[in-house]
Design an enzyme around this catalytic site. Structure first.
Site, mmCIF file in Angstrom:
data_model
loop_
_atom_site.group_PDB
_atom_site.id
_atom_site.type_symbol
_atom_site.label_atom_id
_atom_site.label_comp_id
_atom_site.label_asym_id
_atom_site.label_seq_id
_atom_site.Cartn_x
_atom_site.Cartn_y
_atom_site.Cartn_z
ATOM 1 N N GLU A 115 0.830 -1.204 0.000
ATOM 2 C CA GLU A 115 0.000 0.000 0.000
ATOM 3 C C GLU A 115 0.866 1.256 0.000
ATOM 4 O O GLU A 115 0.550 2.238 -0.676
ATOM 5 C CB GLU A 115 -0.939 -0.020 1.204
ATOM 6 C CG GLU A 115 -2.033 -1.075 1.068
ATOM 7 C CD GLU A 115 -2.903 -1.177 2.304
ATOM 8 O OE1 GLU A 115 -4.121 -0.955 2.194
ATOM 9 O OE2 GLU A 115 -2.367 -1.491 3.392
ATOM 10 N N GLU A 135 -4.216 -9.418 3.718
ATOM 11 C CA GLU A 135 -5.025 -9.066 4.896
ATOM 12 C C GLU A 135 -6.196 -10.004 5.160
ATOM 13 O O GLU A 135 -6.536 -10.277 6.318
ATOM 14 C CB GLU A 135 -5.533 -7.623 4.754
ATOM 15 C CG GLU A 135 -4.488 -6.555 5.034
ATOM 16 C CD GLU A 135 -3.665 -6.184 3.808
ATOM 17 O OE1 GLU A 135 -2.956 -5.168 3.847
ATOM 18 O OE2 GLU A 135 -3.733 -6.927 2.791
#
Length: 260
Positions: A115, A135
């Site tokens: 990210e 995640e």
């Protein structure tokens, strides 16, 4: 300023920020996020710095994710605040920085690490790099902009597959997907990033800052990218860089941009 988790090297117009938590594979904790914010802010305000390279220490990881131990016991409310603060403080901040940021992905870029790389203006990877958003394997989703930036870069279908399988892709796949711009042997990673930074530094920093804003506007629902481009284009005409650039072109010489 002294930092505990990052290193900064500055030579003339180029600054390199190295996330330096090798024992944790450079995982992002709250302190590191805060330090990165302060470093990016200071370098962006430094009129000498034209390009920033962001990388990780060692040969294993760019950033192998967020430090899960810091939020494993968070409530819903605390989780939401964690994502909101992180996006504002670092990820959105980097994306909208007027100084170009190149991510030099030198190994694992997972979860918050990918990210962060996606928040940079573009990415260069070493051949051994592995990228992914794992995640959902932890019962959560990417919270630092991953569900938004990944589809913008690789397309909705590939982003959905990467997120839902929680798998990793190698550097060549990332290049094919458009997630990274270049793949090179690890020993050539920094030199290529510096070469690209040098090419960027030859151009008007004011115009580059306006270009970043205009491009980003096209990916925001509440913005009209074309209108933002028109406004930024017009603003360039009021700068010393425009005067120098056009004058140098007409005089058939290399421009020496004042950055104003």
């Amino acid at each position: 300023m002294n930092y505990n988790n990052i290193l900064i090297e500055q030579t003339q117009q180029l600054a390199t920020i190295t996330i330096n938590r090798p024992s944790k594979l450079n995982a992002l904790n709250r302190e590191t996020i805060q330090e990165l914010h302060e470093a990016f802010k200071d370098l962006d305000e430094d009129g000498e710095v034209k390009v920033i390279i962001l990388t990780g220490s060692g040969e294993k990881a760019f950033v192998a994710g967020a430090d899960i131990s810091e939020f494993a016991d968070f409530s819903e409310k605390e989780g939401g605040k964690l994502a909101a603060k992180g996006q504002k403080l670092l990820f959105d901040f980097v994306e909208n920085l007027s100084t170009p940021v190149i991510a030099a992905i030198n190994g694992f870029a997972l979860g918050g690490g990918l990210e962060l790389a996606m928040a940079c203006h573009f990415r260069v990877a070493s051949a051994n790099a592995k990228m992914g958003l794992p995640e959902v394997s932890l019962g959560v989703i990417p919270g630092y902009g991953g569900t938004q930036r990944l589809p913008q870069l690789v397309g909705k279908g590939r982003a959905m597959e990467m997120i839902m399988t929680a798998g990793m892709i190698d550097a060549e796949s990332a290049l094919r997907y458009g997630l990274v711009n270049h793949v090179v042997p690890q020993e050539e990673l920094q030199s290529l990033c510096e070469k690209l930074a040098g090419r960027i530094s030859n151009n008007s920093p004011i115009a580059i800052g306006h270009a970043i804003k205009a491009v980003n506007a096209g990916f925001k629902e509440d913005s009209n990218g074309y209108a933002a481009e028109i406004k930024a284009f017009g603003a360039c005409f009021g700068t010393a860089d425009f005067v120098e650039g056009t004058t140098a072109f007409l005089e058939k010489r290399k421009a020496d941009f004042p950055g104003k």
